[in-house]
Design a protein around this motif. Structure first.
Motif, mmCIF file in Angstrom:
data_model
loop_
_atom_site.group_PDB
_atom_site.id
_atom_site.type_symbol
_atom_site.label_atom_id
_atom_site.label_comp_id
_atom_site.label_asym_id
_atom_site.label_seq_id
_atom_site.Cartn_x
_atom_site.Cartn_y
_atom_site.Cartn_z
ATOM 1 N N ASN A 110 0.814 -1.220 0.000
ATOM 2 C CA ASN A 110 0.000 0.000 0.000
ATOM 3 C C ASN A 110 0.845 1.267 0.000
ATOM 4 O O ASN A 110 0.364 2.335 -0.372
ATOM 5 C CB ASN A 110 -0.925 0.004 1.219
ATOM 6 N N SER A 111 2.088 1.154 0.433
ATOM 7 C CA SER A 111 2.963 2.325 0.510
ATOM 8 C C SER A 111 3.538 2.726 -0.836
ATOM 9 O O SER A 111 4.148 3.790 -0.956
ATOM 10 C CB SER A 111 4.121 2.048 1.473
ATOM 11 N N ARG A 112 3.351 1.903 -1.868
ATOM 12 C CA ARG A 112 3.932 2.185 -3.173
ATOM 13 C C ARG A 112 2.960 2.963 -4.049
ATOM 14 O O ARG A 112 1.731 2.812 -3.946
ATOM 15 C CB ARG A 112 4.316 0.878 -3.882
ATOM 16 N N HIS A 113 3.506 3.803 -4.923
ATOM 17 C CA HIS A 113 2.698 4.565 -5.880
ATOM 18 C C HIS A 113 2.685 3.799 -7.197
ATOM 19 O O HIS A 113 3.613 3.889 -7.998
ATOM 20 C CB HIS A 113 3.269 5.963 -6.092
ATOM 21 N N ASN A 114 1.630 3.029 -7.423
ATOM 22 C CA ASN A 114 1.508 2.251 -8.654
ATOM 23 C C ASN A 114 1.012 3.127 -9.793
ATOM 24 O O ASN A 114 0.050 3.891 -9.634
ATOM 25 C CB ASN A 114 0.525 1.092 -8.448
ATOM 26 N N LEU A 115 1.668 3.007 -10.957
ATOM 27 C CA LEU A 115 1.222 3.702 -12.157
ATOM 28 C C LEU A 115 1.221 2.721 -13.317
ATOM 29 O O LEU A 115 2.225 2.035 -13.567
ATOM 30 C CB LEU A 115 2.138 4.884 -12.473
ATOM 31 N N LEU A 116 0.109 2.657 -14.028
ATOM 32 C CA LEU A 116 -0.025 1.803 -15.201
ATOM 33 C C LEU A 116 0.326 2.621 -16.440
ATOM 34 O O LEU A 116 -0.393 3.545 -16.817
ATOM 35 C CB LEU A 116 -1.448 1.265 -15.304
ATOM 36 N N ILE A 117 1.460 2.299 -17.078
ATOM 37 C CA ILE A 117 1.906 2.992 -18.282
ATOM 38 C C ILE A 117 2.348 1.951 -19.295
ATOM 39 O O ILE A 117 3.355 1.259 -19.095
ATOM 40 C CB ILE A 117 3.085 3.953 -18.003
ATOM 41 N N ASP A 118 1.605 1.799 -20.392
ATOM 42 C CA ASP A 118 2.009 0.894 -21.460
ATOM 43 C C ASP A 118 2.886 1.629 -22.463
ATOM 44 O O ASP A 118 2.747 2.841 -22.667
ATOM 45 C CB ASP A 118 0.778 0.331 -22.180
ATOM 46 N N ALA A 119 3.789 0.891 -23.096
ATOM 47 C CA ALA A 119 4.589 1.476 -24.178
ATOM 48 C C ALA A 119 3.650 1.912 -25.288
ATOM 49 O O ALA A 119 2.648 1.265 -25.565
ATOM 50 C CB ALA A 119 5.588 0.457 -24.704
ATOM 51 N N GLY A 120 3.964 3.027 -25.920
ATOM 52 C CA GLY A 120 3.087 3.530 -26.968
ATOM 53 C C GLY A 120 3.740 4.611 -27.785
ATOM 54 O O GLY A 120 4.963 4.688 -27.876
#
Length: 286
Positions: A110-120
């Motif tokens: 929970n302490s991590r900042h998750n970001l979803l970024i696909d190559a594009g």
């Protein structure tokens, strides 16, 4: 109905001394989509300008070049970005930031900042050293600083704007000269449930009126290239608040001194450097 063919982009590559770069860049500024710069030789005596055009440049434009400048002009290979985006890129760990693609699960902590970024089609998944250096800088700034009015200048995929929004839970203005980057940033903001905190606009440098209206900024992140960073030094410095923080990247270690010199003339001093491979990210302030 068949799809229309993709437009063919053309790239002009020039090799020239550094003192000729600005004058030659000015010739193509109105016609080019982008102009980038890199060292052609390790001692910095010669530089390579890569100039991208939406179509083949006409002969009259090329005739304005001095005859002794080596040049290469060719159509740019088109990539299938849909296929490219399916490549299995590994997640990126940068402090509390965890950047992952659709093919990976978010970090369970929970302490991590998750970001979803696909190559594009837009630059910036976190894998490149320039983006990684900026993420490390933001991670360290989060420990000691709060911000209210940040700008991601040259946002690419929007990964840095989203990292700021995620870490500080504040609205972020993002801008790019490339319309594809603006579209991708908006899409990534939606995917990460950060659309309410992220505004992405099309702007050549700081020329968009919205950027002027929102200034001054207490945090500016500009992950671009050495030459445009130097050229925009006065504008970027003027847009930064008195106690603001500036994070610059997109420069090689060999370009560090000349980029810092451009900002030192504007009263901005080096606070910290992140050397990642051959690339540097700089944190500056007054």
């Amino acid at each position: 109905m068949s799809r229309p063919p993709e437009p063919t982009l053309w790239q002009l590559a020039l090799t020239l001394p550094f003192d000729q770069v600005e004058g030659i860049s000015d010739i193509f500024e109105e016609e080019a989509l982008t102009i980038s710069m890199e060292e052609a030789v390790s001692d910095g005596s010669l530089w390579r300008l890569n100039i991208l055009f939406p179509q083949e440049p006409n002969a009259q434009l090329l005739d304005r070049l001095p005859a002794d400048i080596p040049m290469e002009l060719a159509p740019l290979e088109q990539k299938d970005w849909v296929s490219e985006s399916q490549k299995m890129l590994p997640p990126v760990d940068a402090g509390r930031f965890y950047i992952h693609g659709s093919h990976d699960s978010p970090h369970p902590a929970n302490s991590r900042h998750n970001l979803l970024i696909d190559a594009g089609a837009a630059f910036g998944t976190g894998l490149h050293e320039t983006t990684y250096g900026c993420l490390l800088a933001l991670n360290d700034l989060r420990k000691s600083r709060s911000f209210r009015n940040p700008l991601d200048l040259g946002c690419g995929s929007g990964v840095l704007a989203l990292a700021i929004a995620k870490a500080w839970n504040i609205p972020v203005l993002a801008s790019d000269i490339d319309v594809a980057a603006v579209i991708v940033t908006r899409d990534n903001a939606k995917k990460n449930q950060l659309a309410h905190l992220t505004t992405a606009v099309l702007s050549a440098g700081l020329n968009n009126r919205k950027l002027s209206e929102m200034a001054p900024y207490d945090l500016i992140v500009a992950n671009i290239l050495a030459w445009p960073l130097m050229k925009m030094a006065p504008d970027i410095s003027n847009a930064l608040s008195k106690n603001g923080v500036l994070v610059l990247s997109g420069l090689l270690g060999s370009q560090d001194v000349m980029v810092r010199s451009a900002y030192l003339q504007q009263g901005l001093n080096l606070k910290r450097r992140y050397a990642i491979g051959t690339w540097n990210a700089l944190v500056l302030g007054r």
